[in-house]
Design an enzyme around this catalytic site. Structure first.
Site, PDB file in Angstrom:
ATOM      1  N   SER A  58       0.816  -1.220   0.000  1.00  0.00           N
ATOM      2  CA  SER A  58       0.000   0.000   0.000  1.00  0.00           C
ATOM      3  C   SER A  58       0.847   1.267   0.000  1.00  0.00           C
ATOM      4  O   SER A  58       0.404   2.308  -0.487  1.00  0.00           O
ATOM      5  CB  SER A  58      -0.921  -0.009   1.222  1.00  0.00           C
ATOM      6  OG  SER A  58      -1.818  -1.083   1.121  1.00  0.00           O
ATOM      7  N   HIS A  89       4.424   0.403  12.823  1.00  0.00           N
ATOM      8  CA  HIS A  89       4.540   0.399  11.359  1.00  0.00           C
ATOM      9  C   HIS A  89       3.193   0.639  10.677  1.00  0.00           C
ATOM     10  O   HIS A  89       3.111   1.324   9.663  1.00  0.00           O
ATOM     11  CB  HIS A  89       5.117  -0.951  10.931  1.00  0.00           C
ATOM     12  CG  HIS A  89       5.823  -0.925   9.618  1.00  0.00           C
ATOM     13  ND1 HIS A  89       6.970  -0.209   9.413  1.00  0.00           N
ATOM     14  CD2 HIS A  89       5.540  -1.528   8.442  1.00  0.00           C
ATOM     15  CE1 HIS A  89       7.370  -0.368   8.161  1.00  0.00           C
ATOM     16  NE2 HIS A  89       6.517  -1.159   7.545  1.00  0.00           N
TER      17      HIS A  89
END
Ligand code: DLZ
Length: 158
Positions: A58, A89
């Site tokens: 992504s 993250h």
């Protein structure tokens, strides 16, 4: 964020003459397959001329969308699935992808249908993937939003 209250399209959207690129990440393949299939259904029904570009994750969606616009796309549909893990993250990749897509859309003055799912777990994605047992079809919604916004922008520009 609840999916309840999403607009229910009264009519099919006419995408004839529009060039649309679906940029799709590759993580979490079952959910991604559902999102891509949902977007494909809407785009095929609209008559738009569309292609699919796969990126690794992504994080790479925004730069691929930018390239799609540079190549002449009228609209982009961005599809991705990010599932929260045990580190920060998730937040970094989610916000970089979201902010990047928004920036690319505004810089180009063209719509990006936002089909990036940011999830606590896989089941949330399966519920939204447009699969036979899903409650929602976020790939279809993102494609529909991109086409309808392209039409609005075209009308506003005259
Ligand atoms: C690294 C990573 C992680 C941990 N999780 C996901 C995820 O859930 N969904 C997704 O689309 N991508 C993930 N990635 C990959 C990043 O988006 C990116 O592709 C890599 O950091 C390489 O630039």
């Amino acid at each position: 964020m609840s999916g309840k209250g999403a607009p229910i399209a009264a009519t099919e959207i006419d995408g004839t003459g529009l060039r649309v690129v679906v940029v799709a990440a590759s993580w979490h393949d079952t959910i991604m397959d559902g999102l891509v299939a949902g977007a494909a259904r809407v785009l095929d029904a609209s008559g738009a001329d569309w292609t699919l570009a796969r990126v690794p994750g992504s994080f790479e969606l925004a730069v691929a969308a930018q390239a799609a616009f540079a190549g002449g796309a009228d609209a982009v549909v961005a599809l991705g699935v990010i599932i929260r893990g045990g580190t920060p993250h998730f937040e970094y990749v989610s916000s970089a992808a979201t902010d990047g897509l928004n920036r690319v859309s505004l810089d180009a003055g063209k719509p990006i249908g936002f089909g990036l799912l940011t999830l606590d777990d896989e089941q949330q994605g399966l519920n939204r993937a447009g699969l036979p047992d899903s409650e929602e079809d976020k790939g279809a919604e993102a494609a529909d939003a991109a086409l309808r916004t392209a039409a609005v922008i075209s009308a506003l520009r005259g």
